[in-house]
Design an enzyme around this catalytic site. Structure first.
Site, PDB file in Angstrom:
ATOM      1  N   GLY B 189       0.930  -0.962  -0.075  1.00 49.45           N
ATOM      2  CA  GLY B 189       0.027   0.179  -0.225  1.00 49.45           C
ATOM      3  C   GLY B 189       0.705   1.913  -0.191  1.00 49.45           C
ATOM      4  O   GLY B 189       1.215   1.473  -1.017  1.00 49.45           O
ATOM      5  N   GLY B 190       0.998   2.021   1.149  1.00 55.44           N
ATOM      6  CA  GLY B 190       2.246   2.656   1.404  1.00 55.44           C
ATOM      7  C   GLY B 190       3.020   2.399   1.533  1.00 55.44           C
ATOM      8  O   GLY B 190       4.082   3.414   1.536  1.00 55.44           O
ATOM      9  N   ASP B 256      -1.447   9.039  10.727  1.00 48.27           N
ATOM     10  CA  ASP B 256      -0.061   9.964  11.255  1.00 48.27           C
ATOM     11  C   ASP B 256       0.228   9.837  10.198  1.00 48.27           C
ATOM     12  O   ASP B 256       1.239  10.883   9.521  1.00 48.27           O
ATOM     13  CB  ASP B 256       1.047   9.739  12.097  1.00 48.27           C
ATOM     14  CG  ASP B 256       0.125  10.502  13.849  1.00 48.27           C
ATOM     15  OD1 ASP B 256      -0.647  11.110  13.832  1.00 48.27           O
ATOM     16  OD2 ASP B 256       0.696  10.286  14.679  1.00 48.27           O
ATOM     17  N   SER B 261      -0.413   6.544   3.796  1.00 51.18           N
ATOM     18  CA  SER B 261      -1.567   5.133   3.777  1.00 51.18           C
ATOM     19  C   SER B 261      -1.876   5.021   3.181  1.00 51.18           C
ATOM     20  O   SER B 261      -2.684   5.835   3.047  1.00 51.18           O
ATOM     21  CB  SER B 261      -1.528   4.775   5.313  1.00 51.18           C
ATOM     22  OG  SER B 261      -1.889   5.877   5.085  1.00 51.18           O
ATOM     23  N   THR B 262      -2.493   3.162   3.089  1.00 56.09           N
ATOM     24  CA  THR B 262      -3.363   3.645   1.808  1.00 56.09           C
ATOM     25  C   THR B 262      -4.774   2.534   2.954  1.00 56.09           C
ATOM     26  O   THR B 262      -5.044   2.315   3.806  1.00 56.09           O
ATOM     27  CB  THR B 262      -3.422   2.517   1.061  1.00 56.09           C
ATOM     28  OG1 THR B 262      -3.244   1.410   1.230  1.00 56.09           O
ATOM     29  CG2 THR B 262      -2.264   2.982   0.062  1.00 56.09           C
ATOM     30  N   GLY B 322      -1.730  -8.877   4.928  1.00 58.19           N
ATOM     31  CA  GLY B 322      -1.807  -9.670   3.794  1.00 58.19           C
ATOM     32  C   GLY B 322      -1.078 -11.054   3.733  1.00 58.19           C
ATOM     33  O   GLY B 322      -0.578 -11.355   2.663  1.00 58.19           O
ATOM     34  N   LEU B 324      -3.955 -13.010   4.169  1.00 58.75           N
ATOM     35  CA  LEU B 324      -5.010 -13.999   3.655  1.00 58.75           C
ATOM     36  C   LEU B 324      -5.414 -13.962   2.157  1.00 58.75           C
ATOM     37  O   LEU B 324      -6.719 -14.237   1.871  1.00 58.75           O
ATOM     38  CB  LEU B 324      -6.186 -13.785   5.002  1.00 58.75           C
ATOM     39  CG  LEU B 324      -6.638 -13.894   6.154  1.00 58.75           C
ATOM     40  CD1 LEU B 324      -7.510 -13.881   6.731  1.00 58.75           C
ATOM     41  CD2 LEU B 324      -5.344 -15.170   6.555  1.00 58.75           C
ATOM     42  N   TYR B 530       0.983   5.919  23.161  1.00 57.70           N
ATOM     43  CA  TYR B 530       2.687   5.903  22.701  1.00 57.70           C
ATOM     44  C   TYR B 530       3.723   5.945  23.507  1.00 57.70           C
ATOM     45  O   TYR B 530       3.757   7.082  24.068  1.00 57.70           O
ATOM     46  CB  TYR B 530       2.475   6.914  21.121  1.00 57.70           C
ATOM     47  CG  TYR B 530       1.948   6.584  20.408  1.00 57.70           C
ATOM     48  CD1 TYR B 530       1.066   6.158  19.660  1.00 57.70           C
ATOM     49  CD2 TYR B 530       3.440   6.421  18.852  1.00 57.70           C
ATOM     50  CE1 TYR B 530       0.636   6.162  18.683  1.00 57.70           C
ATOM     51  CE2 TYR B 530       2.591   5.637  17.916  1.00 57.70           C
ATOM     52  CZ  TYR B 530       1.503   5.966  17.727  1.00 57.70           C
ATOM     53  OH  TYR B 530       0.865   5.562  15.885  1.00 57.70           O
TER      54      TYR B 530
END
Lengths: 621, 621
Positions: B189-190, B256, B261-262, B322, B324, B530
């Site tokens: 993706g990203g 963030d 990102s996708t 990623g 399945l 975080y």
């Protein structure tokens, strides 16, 4: 600014200083414990609800409701039977009642002494039961077909044995024993499903053990700081609510079956409660769960408020309907008991107006805990259930030509009712009322007061008894539900009703069908719709088959109109045939492989969600 | 009452009359299309972000930020390096920078002419790429270990081929081809993950094909009535937001990493955005998804607002990383663009005060869209990133002995900052502000204004560039996150920091570690925390191994303190070793069997979430 000492004065304001769980050591059983004769006898075995409650008709043809559990108890409804006759286009003859012929013949149990011997290493003698009627009750839910069968026909297969484990560990061990002995396990919660998800596969040759979860009904702990509770899966809805309320909390999950259905059943069917708008659906409320599977006990060390922990077993259990394992307990979110709870009701000139009102309400940050929109037929049924004839229907008829009626365009044959429940803090409820007032005005709503609203919610529990009563008048009836986007909802309601009526006519069935609907949940993207179907079958040989056919037509129409296969009732055996029309073949295959992979011996062989493999053309030919 | 004509005048008020989807026929590509040289070159290949943006240090030892994309661009930060030196207990020598030695050696690709020939029946020549640096970029995310490896060492295994499908059907066909040729597919993706979820298994002998989803970046339709949109999985966060805004909507999902990102990546990792309090996490936003699996295309006819449709494949895809299948598109919920958006900030005397403030805010029906609480070290870092020295830190230091400071007990070495973002209708924002004002007063909060709040959120995107900059000063740094209940959160923060410091000391490492934390999400039942860890490693041979060891110690401590394995970063390869310490063996086995059942040939062989089978005692002995 508040000074240090002020902040200190409120210990609850500092979570780290008040971390505690109540009860700390002892857990609280909530709700009835089945397998105990006195409690069991309180429940009706051959129909909905409590044995001491239900509709009856007296010699004069006036219907009434028995018992002291519900507000309607002890009342008579002078208009009910006449209204039913009008709605169904038939005469209901008191002299030709179709009385229940319960109990039916119950198939004798399979036996397996070596299995029983091993079960007795886990359970006491009194935790095993082979009584015919107990086995029968564990072999069905409340689908029309099932209630009809136990009262007029019979069930061809029921569990061979009912067990009452009282610890979660015992359930885990049961699974291992069942696997070893090639037996089949079926979890049993409240037995309230309407999807035939408890119906035993007729061809099942293995011994079927129904695992009655009623003794696993404890609240293990309540954590008031984090607002969570660990509750065993067999705990019953109303009992959970009562106990949590004593501690100042609510789970907020109140399906119409709350009096009987259980936490485990809610997870297994992906239940939705009437107050979802405020508290969420069951998947929003369950933080964690414990499940006894063929692979062992599925559990985790502790559940975060939210986690990204890879492929999540827990997500597979939602909606699994007993096919993957037995849910033994869950950690749920709690909410503070609302400061205020107020009912309300609004009459709209048409269903479309009421619908537009709901649409206008979809954005509220603090919406009413519940809003339900009854179509005209449902509204009329509610009015026919008034203890006296001077109710709202009467009043509406009287005011038909009055200035108010003209102003509001309320026609008693068109008007619909929206019942509301406000819940929350004083400020939240004030905001809820304000937004309702504003939106209802836009769509010609006429406020019909708190009493009518409260009555609507009270009726929820009593109206569930109506179907069994109707059966004795040769009326078959059931409800089914779906979810659909806003833009397709109205057309779907119209088309589904039309489809049923057309099929009814095509089959040249007697009288006319009563087809009604209500909207019970609103989402940002759409709604949940309940349909109700009833007809008088006096002259039909197999009324249930006809009913099933009509319901199937209706479901196909629902799906054609963009509705889902089910909003919260689930699949069971009634809707499995429709899975291939909503899911791609790979999606069907995916679910089936998950089942095979985690339960290779099919210990959980209740066979729900089973999609029949299509026959190859040559076999069909 | 609004009259008929008034209601009619507002067509949007009647969903059934305005059902339409925009665009009706043409779909809108959003965001950059990779595999296009001009766009690819805008992205930095060997570190975070855009190639034209990043930190630098000039000859005088003053740090600055390049480029015109961000508010900080073009600024210098006179205090930054000095603050870092203080925090890490070291000297940062400009003359001994550890410059990136990118590109590293890239392993040559495996080839399979028959696979390529079959791929070319689906894809055009230009949709296949074997360029070394493109393959390298597709073989990692942004975990410290990975960025360190590509700049100073090398990766032992990267994809052999990168493909750029441009239709969802092509992805489905790709899977069939890969299965036939025994190749391994990895969705890309990203590339922003921090879990090593793109790291190729070193022992993978099959040809690894990275499926770059960047050309699947279209919004297929927007349904303004039901507020849903169908979006392809490769669409990038910010681009989705921009396009939806043009239509008056927002998805409300802003992790963030939004710039890169996708949608597909968010689902695969179970992402969480900063505005979750208002809009929900990714699982709350996705109504439906389409997935290319080994079994074929998983999809459904239409997705209801909510469904109970049996074991739900879609739920397995959340967090599947990623393993399945490849998520190709999703239907998501939309919200109206908020009328108002306002920032705010509050300084609290201690982390505990700020935490108590958040706890007091957990019940709000309409909470601020975002609230973040930075501990003192994070707060100081933010202040050190001021373009001039006359910032809040300076002011705070100046007012240390003033009446205001005494009243608020604000000590610059203790104070913490809460940044807030109000979002919604005018009325909602007014309520949000009111509740914030009330709660912050109870815990000695000092309002620090909208500008400091805005700055905090702007820093989110630029601060992501800091780690790569720090690497060139021999500093290793990374963040990790968790979720934890309210009552255990403060103790966890303290214990995790202490654990890292103790281990750092035990290993007699140079200088001191910078250990900071922030709370980024609040839930009714707990928070997301975080942690940030950095240290100066000049004298260490393998600083990354030491870092990984410290992070492992920290994660173990997190779990010991009741924290989850991850709130939203996921498992990948970094956290897989901890799965057995949070899940029961049956839960681990369950997930593993699901994987094997639906991807029997391991086409999706990226090997995330793989729990090493524990060796039997005898083999260990």
């Amino acid at each position: 600014m508040m000074h240090m000492d002020e902040a200190e004065a409120d210990p609850q304001s500092r979570p780290e200083r008040t971390a505690r769980r109540v009860p700390d050591r002892d857990s609280t059983p909530v709700g009835p414990t089945r397998g105990d004769a006195s409690v069991d006898s309180a429940l009706r075995r051959n129909g909905w609800g409590f044995a001491d409650s239900g509709f009856y008709a007296n010699a004069e043809g006036v219907a009434g409701f028995n018992g002291g559990r519900y507000p309607l108890g002890g009342s008579t409804f002078p208009e009910l039977l006449a209204w039913m006759e009008g709605a169904l286009g038939t005469r209901l003859d008191q002299r030709e009642r179709h009385e229940f012929a319960y109990p039916p013949r119950v198939p004798p149990p399979l036996t397996d002494p070596s299995l029983i011997a091993d079960l007795k290493t886990i359970l006491a003698e009194e935790q095993l039961c082979t009584d015919s009627l107990v086995r029968l009750r564990h072999g069905h839910g409340h689908a029309l077909e099932e209630i009809y069968a136990i009262n007029y026909v019979q069930l061809s297969r029921v569990p061979d044995l009912v067990v009452y484990p009282s610890t979660e560990q015992a359930v885990v061990e049961l699974v291992a024993v069942a696997r070893r002995h090639n037996a089949c396990l079926v979890p049993y919660g409240g037995g309230t499903n309407v999807s035939k998800s408890l119906a035993c596969p007729p061809a099942e040759r293995r011994l079927i053990v129904s695992v009655d979860m009623s003794r696993l009904n404890k609240i293990l702990w309540i954590d008031p700081v984090n607002r969570t509770a660990s509750i065993q899966a067999g705990a019953v809805g109303c009992a959970i609510q009562d106990e949590l309320k004593r501690h100042g909390f609510t789970l907020g999950h109140e399906p119409d079956s709350s009096e009987f259905s259980t936490l485990g059943g809610w997870i297994a069917t992906l239940a939705s409660g009437m107050k979802r708008s405020r508290y969420g659906n069951i998947e929003d409320l369950v933080l964690d769960m414990r499940v006894a599977t063929s692979l062992g006990a599925v559990s985790r060390q502790s559940a975060g408020p939210r986690e990204s922990a890879g492929i999540d077993v827990r997500q597979c259990m939602f909606g699994s309907e007993g096919t993957l394992g037995i849910i033994t307990g869950a950690v749920v979110r709690l909410f503070p008991t609302p400061t205020i709870q107020r009912h309300d009701s609004i009459v709209f000139p048409t269903f479309e107006d009421g619908f537009a009102f709901l649409y206008a309400m979809r954005d509220e940050a603090s919406p009413p805990a519940s809003m339900r929109l009854l179509d005209n037929a449902q509204f009329q049924l509610g009015l026919a259930l008034r203890p006296v004839a001077s109710g709202l229907l009467h009043r509406l008829r009287r005011i038909r030509n009055s200035a108010i009626a003209r102003l509001h365009h309320i026609d008693p044959e068109q008007g619909v009712l929206c019942t509301l429940l406000y819940e929350g803090t004083r400020q939240e409820v004030a905001l809820q009322r304000k937004s309702v007032r504003k939106a209802s005005r836009r769509f010609r709503g006429l406020h019909a007061g708190a009493a009518n609203g409260r009555r609507g919610y009270e009726l929820t529990y009593t109206i569930a008894y109506l179907r069994d009563f109707a059966l004795t008048f040769h009326i078959v009836a059931d409800s089914f539900e779906t979810s659909v986007s806003w833009s397709r909802a109205l057309a779907m309601c119209t088309e589904v009703k039309a489809r049923i009526r057309a099929e009814f006519e095509r089959l040249a069935l007697p009288g006319r069908p009563l087809v009604a609907c209500r909207i019970t949940q609103i989402y940002g993207t759409g709604v949940c719709v309940y349909f109700y179907l009833a007809f008088h079958h006096a002259t039909l040989a197999d009324p249930v088959a006809v009913f099933s056919h009509l319901e199937s037509c209706a479901r196909a129409e629902v799906i054609r109109c963009g509705g889902s296969i089910s909003h919260h009732h689930g699949i069971g055996k009634i809707r499995a045939e429709f899975l291939p029309s909503v899911l791609s073949p790979a999606a069907v295959e995916f679910a089936s492989r998950v089942k095979q992979a985690v339960d290779p011996d099919n210990v959980f062989g209740i066979d729900n969600q089973r999609v029949a493999v299509p026959q190859a053309p040559e076999t069909l030919g």
